[in-house]
Each structure stands twice: as C-alpha cells, then as structure tokens.
Write an enzyme that holds these catalytic residues in place. Structure first.
Site, PDB file in Angstrom:
ATOM      1  N   LYS A  80      13.987 -52.920 -10.699  1.00  0.00           N
ATOM      2  CA  LYS A  80      13.099 -51.980 -11.394  1.00  0.00           C
ATOM      3  C   LYS A  80      11.785 -52.683 -11.671  1.00  0.00           C
ATOM      4  CE  LYS A  80      14.168 -48.072 -12.983  1.00  0.00           C
ATOM      5  NZ  LYS A  80      14.313 -46.861 -12.242  1.00  0.00           N
ATOM      6  N   VAL A 179      14.191 -31.594 -10.663  1.00  0.00           N
ATOM      7  CA  VAL A 179      15.656 -31.540 -10.578  1.00  0.00           C
ATOM      8  C   VAL A 179      16.187 -30.241 -11.205  1.00  0.00           C
ATOM      9  CG1 VAL A 179      17.819 -32.665 -11.256  1.00  0.00           C
ATOM     10  CG2 VAL A 179      15.827 -34.068 -10.688  1.00  0.00           C
TER      11      VAL A 179
HETATM   12  P1  NAD Z   1      10.104 -33.644 -13.860  1.00  0.00           P
HETATM   13  O1  NAD Z   1       9.006 -34.345 -14.579  1.00  0.00           O
HETATM   14  O2  NAD Z   1       9.825 -32.982 -12.559  1.00  0.00           O
HETATM   15  O3  NAD Z   1      10.750 -32.517 -14.817  1.00  0.00           O
HETATM   16  C1  NAD Z   1      11.017 -32.714 -16.164  1.00  0.00           C
HETATM   17  C2  NAD Z   1      10.780 -31.366 -16.852  1.00  0.00           C
HETATM   18  O4  NAD Z   1      11.214 -31.481 -18.207  1.00  0.00           O
HETATM   19  C3  NAD Z   1       9.303 -30.963 -16.888  1.00  0.00           C
HETATM   20  O5  NAD Z   1       9.160 -29.653 -16.378  1.00  0.00           O
HETATM   21  C4  NAD Z   1       8.949 -31.056 -18.364  1.00  0.00           C
HETATM   22  O6  NAD Z   1       7.980 -30.105 -18.758  1.00  0.00           O
HETATM   23  C5  NAD Z   1      10.281 -30.775 -19.023  1.00  0.00           C
HETATM   24  N1  NAD Z   1      10.394 -31.244 -20.394  1.00  0.00           N
HETATM   25  C6  NAD Z   1       9.883 -32.365 -20.954  1.00  0.00           C
HETATM   26  N2  NAD Z   1      10.240 -32.426 -22.240  1.00  0.00           N
HETATM   27  C7  NAD Z   1      11.016 -31.345 -22.493  1.00  0.00           C
HETATM   28  C8  NAD Z   1      11.698 -30.877 -23.636  1.00  0.00           C
HETATM   29  N3  NAD Z   1      11.657 -31.525 -24.801  1.00  0.00           N
HETATM   30  N4  NAD Z   1      12.391 -29.735 -23.541  1.00  0.00           N
HETATM   31  C9  NAD Z   1      12.443 -29.047 -22.365  1.00  0.00           C
HETATM   32  N5  NAD Z   1      11.816 -29.457 -21.254  1.00  0.00           N
HETATM   33  C10 NAD Z   1      11.111 -30.590 -21.321  1.00  0.00           C
HETATM   34  O7  NAD Z   1      11.280 -34.716 -13.714  1.00  0.00           O
HETATM   35  P2  NAD Z   1      12.508 -34.661 -12.722  1.00  0.00           P
HETATM   36  O8  NAD Z   1      12.166 -35.395 -11.485  1.00  0.00           O
HETATM   37  O9  NAD Z   1      13.020 -33.254 -12.641  1.00  0.00           O
HETATM   38  O10 NAD Z   1      13.554 -35.579 -13.500  1.00  0.00           O
HETATM   39  C11 NAD Z   1      14.218 -35.065 -14.640  1.00  0.00           C
HETATM   40  C12 NAD Z   1      15.078 -36.181 -15.226  1.00  0.00           C
HETATM   41  O11 NAD Z   1      16.026 -36.623 -14.258  1.00  0.00           O
HETATM   42  C13 NAD Z   1      14.293 -37.426 -15.639  1.00  0.00           C
HETATM   43  O12 NAD Z   1      14.905 -37.983 -16.769  1.00  0.00           O
HETATM   44  C14 NAD Z   1      14.467 -38.355 -14.453  1.00  0.00           C
HETATM   45  O13 NAD Z   1      14.364 -39.728 -14.845  1.00  0.00           O
HETATM   46  C15 NAD Z   1      15.883 -38.017 -14.024  1.00  0.00           C
HETATM   47  N6  NAD Z   1      16.133 -38.301 -12.620  1.00  0.00           N
HETATM   48  C16 NAD Z   1      15.388 -37.695 -11.662  1.00  0.00           C
HETATM   49  C17 NAD Z   1      15.653 -37.978 -10.326  1.00  0.00           C
HETATM   50  C18 NAD Z   1      14.872 -37.313  -9.228  1.00  0.00           C
HETATM   51  O14 NAD Z   1      15.303 -37.373  -8.087  1.00  0.00           O
HETATM   52  N7  NAD Z   1      13.747 -36.658  -9.509  1.00  0.00           N
HETATM   53  C19 NAD Z   1      16.676 -38.856  -9.968  1.00  0.00           C
HETATM   54  C20 NAD Z   1      17.444 -39.448 -10.976  1.00  0.00           C
HETATM   55  C21 NAD Z   1      17.158 -39.153 -12.301  1.00  0.00           C
END
Ligand code: NAD
Length: 354
Positions: A80, A179
C-alpha cells in the site's frame, strides 16, 4: 512499541519513505509480503495529522492486502502507498516522482487507485511507471468486479441463514458509487427489494433512475432489512451505530467497516451475521491481479470462489464459536502457514535413505 519491533511482529517486509521537495511529495510505500508474488495494493491520497499516523496506515493496509490476497487465491502479497495530501504542492509532478520510485522497485510492487487517487493521478502515474496494473484499461471498471464478487459472497451468507433466493430479500445499501450502484442493480435484477442512501445528489439521481427507494443518509444503517451493505466509508459500524441495526446480516464492500476490534463480537451478540469486508470486496483485486499475471480478463469462476470462502468462514466461526472476523483471519494464517511448510528445501524433503 518501536516501529521496527512493530513491523517485525506483523511480518512486514519493508517501509519506504519517498519525498520530493519541489512537488511536495511525501509518501510511504509499505510492502507487507513479497514472497508469494508481487505485492498488490493501491495508492491512497489522504489528509493525515502526522507522518507516523500515515506510516501506520500504510503498514496496516498493506497487511490487510496480504490477507485479502491469500483468501482470494491471488498469487501475491500486500502492499500500500499513502501520500500525505496536505503536503502536496504540484500534484501531477508528485505522482510522477512516486511513479519513478515504484518503477525502480522493478515490479515487486504493483499498484492502482485507492481512496483519493483520481483519474488525473492515474494518468500522471502511467507516465513514469508500468506497474499501475490493478485496474488495467482492458478490464471492466473495478466497481463492477467488486460488486459481482460481493454478490456471490452475499448469496452464500444468505444461504447460511436458510435463504436460497434473493427474491423478496430486503437489502439496505449505504453509498451508490462505483460499487454500490452496480450491486443495487444486480440485486434488483435478482428480485431483491433495495433501499439505499447517498450523500451525493448525482448518485441519488442514478438510484432513482434504477427505481430504488431512497432514504436519508442518516437513516440507512437503521433500516429494517435482511442485509445491510455498507458501500461508502470505513468505520461505520461502531459502539453507537451497532445497537441501532435492524438487520440479519452485514455484507460490506467498504474497507474496514468495523471501527474497532470488538465490534465483530458485538454483532455476534446481537445475532447479526457479519461477512468480513476483506473477503467480500476482493473482486477487483482478483480480476486486476489475475489479468496482471496472465493477461486473461474473464475471472467469473474465481469471483464465485468468494462465495465458497464466505461459506467456509461461517462454518469455521460456528464450529469454533468465534466471530466470522476471527475465523477469516485464522483461515488466512493457516493458508499462509501451509504454503510456507510446503516450501521445504529439496534435500530436507527427500525421504531418509532414498
Ligand atoms: P465511490 O467513491 O465511487 O462511492 C462511494 C459513494 O458513497 C459515493 O457516491 C458517496 O457520495 C457515498 N457516500 C459517502 N459518504 C456517505 C454517507 N455517509 N452515506 C451515504 N453515502 C455516502 O467508491 P466505490 O469505489 O464505490 O467504493 C466504495 C467502498 O468500497 C469504499 O470504501 C472502497 O474503499 C471500497 N472498495 C471499493 C472497491 C472498488 O473496486 N471500487 C474495491 C474494494 C473496496
């Protein structure tokens, strides 16, 4: 405890400090495990209060990536990078310097985007290193792979609760981003009843277009549902939010959903089945690392394997009367120990007298 002792105890390989005064780059690259193959792990650009807080975050996240790789069947270890966002002066130049450092590691460390690492950052990184591989352009968006893998895990979790179909299952999703939105759509297509919340109006509009019921972000965790799927931020399940839950199962895609080490037992005590996030959200890692190793881009069978891992973790947790979090960590440690014991030098492995 001193840093080197802490690293030795956690089995960390190395921690590199990278700095460049002109661009304001200050970053830590943590490689936890490099003997199983390359260390995989994204670049996080974040505001930290101190340098040591950033270093500890890099170390912890890199170790979690090793566990994720082991349980996901990925031939690699954990790495990381964290960049101290508050120190940046020329962001593109800083990412280019970081890329040169990653390039100099010669492929031992392979990276991609993590929280705070933008599309523009990815483009800057690609100018100076070949090792930004986790989300290669030939692959589908990472959110789709993550959501698909999580769906297999979620279905396995439901089976453990005696539910063999998603039809009529009520799922509450926190966050309709890369996601969460895909997960919501896939669940709806399978007959689940989805309710969701997002703090962004743009994300909410996408949810409305799918016909999803939206609630206030402050109310999503307390929804009466069968499955709660946190897909936004880490640390959302803690001493104050857990007693407010009205769900049978938590299926998180967000990393580090539990705020502290005691929260898994707290969920257990309430009879809520917790599926560890590092098992459930490994889909993008499986596709990205798999593509890196073989050039192949169809990883459906491996994504299904997330369901098998969830089933095994739940079986062990029930057999050992422990939390699923503990069971998953034990399973990863056992798998690592098994691998190491297979690495017996040939002269020792030969039967005596052969
Ligand atoms: P993203 O930034 O595309 O989506 C996150 C969403 O959550 C945004 O639309 C944001 O507005 C919303 N949000 C933020 N705070 C909020 C709250 N308090 N209440 C409701 N909604 C809220 O991120 P992502 O890529 O979809 O990832 C989501 C999570 O999954 C993250 O924690 C990320 O670390 C984890 N993750 C993602 C991946 C991936 O492939 N993208 C892989 C492993 C883990």
């Amino acid at each position: 405890m001193e840093l080197f002792d802490w690293m030795a105890r956690g089995g960390h390989d190395r921690l590199l400090a990278v700095q460049d005064s002109a661009s304001g780059l200050r970053a830590w690259i943590a490689l936890h495990e490099v003997t199983r193959g390359p260390a995989y792990g994204g670049i996080r650009v974040w505001h930290y209060r101190t340098e040591s807080e950033a270093a500890m975050d890099a170390l912890r996240l890199s170790k979690a990536m090793t566990i994720k790789c082991v349980l996901a069947g990925v031939r690699g270890g954990g790495g990381k990078t964290v960049v101290l966002a508050n120190e940046l002066k020329d962001r593109a130049a800083a990412v280019e310097v970081l890329g040169r450092e990653i390039e100099a590691l010669g492929g031992v460390y392979r990276t991609g985007p993590d929280a705070g690492f933008t599309l523009a950052d990815q483009q800057a990184l690609a100018r100076t290193t070949r090792w930004g591989v986790c989300h290669a352009p030939e692959l589908r968006p990472s959110g789709e792979a993550t959501a698909e893998g999580a769906l297999w895990g979620l279905k396995a979790g439901l089976r453990a609760l005696g539910e063999n179909s998603l039809s009529g299952i009520r799922v509450a999703i926190q966050g309709l981003g890369a996601v969460g939105l895909v997960l919501a759509r896939r669940l709806q297509e399978s007959g689940a009843d989805v309710v969701a919340a997002d703090t962004s109006s743009e994300a909410c509009e996408k949810g409305v277009a799918l016909g999803i019921d939206l609630v206030d972000p402050g109310d999503i965790l307390a929804q009466e549902c069968d499955v709660l799927a946190p897909c936004a931020l880490g640390g959302v399940l803690h001493d104050l939010s857990i007693p407010r839950l009205h769900t049978r199962m938590v299926a998180p895609c967000a990393n580090n959903t539990l705020a502290g080490p005691n929260n898994a037992a707290q969920l257990d005590a309430l009879g809520v089945l917790y599926l560890p996030d590092f098992v459930l959200n490994a889909g993008a890692l499986i596709e990205g690392a798999g593509h890196d190793a073989s050039g192949q881009s169809d990883w459906e069978k491996e994504l299904r394997g997330i369901g098998d891992t969830v089933t095994e973790v739940i079986r062990r947790a029930r057999a050992d009367s422990c939390s699923t979090l503990k069971a998953a960590r034990h399973l990863a440690s056992e798998m690592l120990a098994d691998e190491k014991s297979l690495e017996v030098p040939a002269e020792v492995a030969e039967p005596v007298g052969a």
